[in-house]
Motif scaffolding. Sequence first.
Motif, PDB file in Angstrom:
ATOM      1  N   ILE A 149       7.634 -48.956   8.662  1.00 32.16           N
ATOM      2  CA  ILE A 149       8.535 -49.467   9.581  1.00 32.16           C
ATOM      3  C   ILE A 149       9.990 -48.666   9.536  1.00 32.16           C
ATOM      4  N   ASP A 150      10.657 -48.849   8.415  1.00 30.99           N
ATOM      5  CA  ASP A 150      12.273 -48.534   8.574  1.00 30.99           C
ATOM      6  C   ASP A 150      12.156 -46.741   8.259  1.00 30.99           C
ATOM      7  N   GLY A 151      12.774 -46.122   9.168  1.00 31.38           N
ATOM      8  CA  GLY A 151      12.788 -44.643   9.364  1.00 31.38           C
ATOM      9  C   GLY A 151      11.356 -44.332  10.279  1.00 31.38           C
ATOM     10  N   THR A 152      10.564 -45.272  10.537  1.00 29.59           N
ATOM     11  CA  THR A 152       9.230 -44.417  11.104  1.00 29.59           C
ATOM     12  C   THR A 152       9.178 -45.193  12.737  1.00 29.59           C
ATOM     13  N   LEU A 153       8.911 -46.601  12.572  1.00 26.37           N
ATOM     14  CA  LEU A 153       9.008 -47.367  14.080  1.00 26.37           C
ATOM     15  C   LEU A 153      10.666 -47.969  14.160  1.00 26.37           C
ATOM     16  N   LEU A 154      11.276 -48.230  13.291  1.00 28.09           N
ATOM     17  CA  LEU A 154      12.693 -48.761  13.425  1.00 28.09           C
ATOM     18  C   LEU A 154      13.555 -47.639  12.620  1.00 28.09           C
ATOM     19  N   ASP A 155      14.937 -47.656  13.121  1.00 26.75           N
ATOM     20  CA  ASP A 155      15.970 -46.941  12.411  1.00 26.75           C
ATOM     21  C   ASP A 155      17.098 -47.428  12.515  1.00 26.75           C
ATOM     22  N   TYR A 156      17.750 -48.523  11.875  1.00 32.53           N
ATOM     23  CA  TYR A 156      19.108 -49.159  12.089  1.00 32.53           C
ATOM     24  C   TYR A 156      20.170 -48.427  11.973  1.00 32.53           C
ATOM     25  N   THR A 157      20.089 -47.260  11.243  1.00 33.86           N
ATOM     26  CA  THR A 157      21.320 -46.322  11.160  1.00 33.86           C
ATOM     27  C   THR A 157      21.453 -45.580  12.484  1.00 33.86           C
ATOM     28  N   HIS A 158      20.530 -45.516  13.279  1.00 31.84           N
ATOM     29  CA  HIS A 158      20.602 -44.844  14.549  1.00 31.84           C
ATOM     30  C   HIS A 158      20.470 -45.891  15.796  1.00 31.84           C
ATOM     31  N   ASN A 159      20.659 -47.258  15.449  1.00 33.06           N
ATOM     32  CA  ASN A 159      20.503 -48.369  16.296  1.00 33.06           C
ATOM     33  C   ASN A 159      19.055 -48.515  17.215  1.00 33.06           C
ATOM     34  N   LEU A 160      18.024 -48.076  16.450  1.00 34.46           N
ATOM     35  CA  LEU A 160      16.676 -48.293  16.793  1.00 34.46           C
ATOM     36  C   LEU A 160      16.192 -49.589  16.223  1.00 34.46           C
ATOM     37  N   THR A 161      16.542 -50.701  16.732  1.00 34.82           N
ATOM     38  CA  THR A 161      16.350 -51.788  16.256  1.00 34.82           C
ATOM     39  C   THR A 161      15.182 -52.708  16.599  1.00 34.82           C
TER      40      THR A 161
END
Length: 263
Positions: A10-22
């Motif tokens: 999930i984190d860093g693969t499907l989503l990445d909150y540091t790049h606003n991919l929430t």
Amino acid sequence: MKLPAFFFDIDGTLLDYTHNLTTISPKTQQALDKLRETHPTFIASGRTKCFIDKAILAYPFDGFVTCNGAYVEYQGKCIYKKKATQAALQKAVEIARKYQAVLYLESRDKIYTYNADLPIHKHFTTSWGMREEIVATDFNLEEIEVYIGMIVADKEEDCQIIVDSLAPYFDVTRHVNQTSFDLTLKGINKAQGIAAVMAYFDSDLEMAWAFGDAYNDLEMISSVGHGIAMGNAVEPIKAIAYDVTDEAWHDGIVSCLKKYNWI
């Protein structure tokens, strides 16, 4: 559905909150929709299912490898689980009590919390997005099933003694720049959870594709037939991967699925 099966961190693969991919990006969701027409797709996460982002749970994945591989389900049915021992749970509570740490013992549907009255609990749950409805503070240690845990130290000087005390019972991994730690069952990782899925399909790891970016993806990426590192992955992941795709926020999953003609 037919093999191979596909597994996504999930984190860093499907989503990445540091790049606003929430949320799962529209392009990635379209690719997953196409992939799921013929192949089973799974989440492979260090979190327990109730602690997974709502944006991920809203998508109809075929199954979940959770708790860093200790709890696995396919089409809503548990097909593999590995529980923490009572000795490990009792030691964790003892250490939390002694050092005024907050302890999270994670099951499928609840996170059993010890020392929830401490201020660091509120700070931790806010920063990690732990929803209030999944936290349980009234529980009998002998009646719960726990597949993974976390512990949050109150002071930096307590961290090493907490690690040393719990290391015989758990694989203890510190969160970056925090006084908190994952407590994974000894010898359990995402690769074992994926192996349980492939055994359920009467197949082996060579028929699995896995996408990841972080250190807890190392075993997964190295063990499957096709381990794909995201472009934003840590260097050790890239070094052992079958291939390296684009960054998560550049729809790296889509790029890879197209490259190998899966969509």
